[in-house]
Enzyme design. Sequence first.
Site, mmCIF file in Angstrom:
data_model
loop_
_atom_site.group_PDB
_atom_site.id
_atom_site.type_symbol
_atom_site.label_atom_id
_atom_site.label_comp_id
_atom_site.label_asym_id
_atom_site.label_seq_id
_atom_site.Cartn_x
_atom_site.Cartn_y
_atom_site.Cartn_z
ATOM 1 N N ASP A 179 28.425 -8.158 51.753
ATOM 2 C CA ASP A 179 28.325 -6.733 51.445
ATOM 3 C C ASP A 179 29.712 -6.095 51.386
ATOM 4 O O ASP A 179 29.996 -5.256 50.528
ATOM 5 C CB ASP A 179 27.465 -6.020 52.489
ATOM 6 C CG ASP A 179 26.068 -6.595 52.583
ATOM 7 O OD1 ASP A 179 25.531 -7.015 51.544
ATOM 8 O OD2 ASP A 179 25.521 -6.637 53.699
ATOM 9 N N HIS A 218 21.417 -5.859 56.251
ATOM 10 C CA HIS A 218 21.819 -6.757 55.164
ATOM 11 C C HIS A 218 20.674 -6.925 54.166
ATOM 12 O O HIS A 218 20.313 -8.034 53.792
ATOM 13 C CB HIS A 218 22.250 -8.109 55.731
ATOM 14 C CG HIS A 218 22.787 -9.067 54.711
ATOM 15 N ND1 HIS A 218 23.882 -8.798 53.917
ATOM 16 C CD2 HIS A 218 22.373 -10.309 54.351
ATOM 17 C CE1 HIS A 218 24.120 -9.810 53.116
ATOM 18 N NE2 HIS A 218 23.218 -10.752 53.358
#
Length: 345
Positions: free
Chosen positions: A183, A210
């Site tokens: 990310d 996530h």
Amino acid sequence: MFSTAARRFVNQTGSRFYSSSSAMGKKVAVLGAAGGIGQPLSLLLKLSPQVTELSCYDIVGTPGVAADLSHIPSNSNVTGHLPAAGTWPPSHDTGIEAALKDASVVVIPAGVPRKPGMTRDDLFNTNAGIVKKLIEACADHCPDAVLAIISNPVNSTVPIAAEVLKKKGVYDPKKVCGVTTLDVCRANTFVGNAMGKDPREVDVTVVGGHAGITILPLFSQVPGFSPSDDEREALTVRTQFGGDEVVKAKAGAGSATLSMAYAGYLFTENVLKAMNGDENVVQCAFVESTLTDAPYFASPCKFGKNGVEEVMGFGEISSYEQGWLDKMLPDLKKQIQKGVEFANN
């Protein structure tokens, strides 16, 4: 970081470096090493100067992966392990025992990848059981290792790991981490491109979880970056759903394997550097946390010789980011609870 490892590799070519007794080197085990993430991840770890023993485990293919990697002249031995064949009297899996024994870090990309049309529940139903079994083996054979969990859905698999370790009496919150580095990589890349800068010079803090809207990049904290409202919204959503972008582009042939392998390598390399005495290692990870009312949360963490030394705050955020934080927390908590319930049923 990778460029440094690559330069060292080039400089060492032609010499033999096979010691597994370096004072600074560590054993790293990759569970799921023959898969789409596991193979490139193992390749990058084979090049790492922090690793002196690389142990590859999967249900198929790992002897071949290890043989292939063993021809690369770097400072590490490599071994490949499969589940042990059945025995009489019945015995435990000696294959995974050999893979995990004396490991300092265990990286877990095992499980099925996401495909077009798969729901989070579809992914959970397969990967939750795989992760539970692997964590049980870690508890038995390397209870002091730092666990770097890549297997999705991370928002649920990390709580599964924690609950399994609690039942085994070896849970240490400093050593159980969900890898959210991809990310950060995506956010850095997208912002760097938008600013006309080298993405390696950008460092975006990404908090939350996530998966989808639980991923929150804090673009307001990037110096010199002032996107319009539309640009900020587009970049936020693209970071949150970057995995979908890759799944669609691969047209059913896979998910984000190469970028995830790179991110997993970066995370593991940093963990190893901290273990070897680097006191300046701070990176985002999904860990047990009291920063919000979610029991696990991704935020910057300071790493040390024993894993996570400090779960750090994420500073001031904009009203736009606060809106996303408020929106994501109910989803994140549900996904965490789903993992907890699975592990205890």
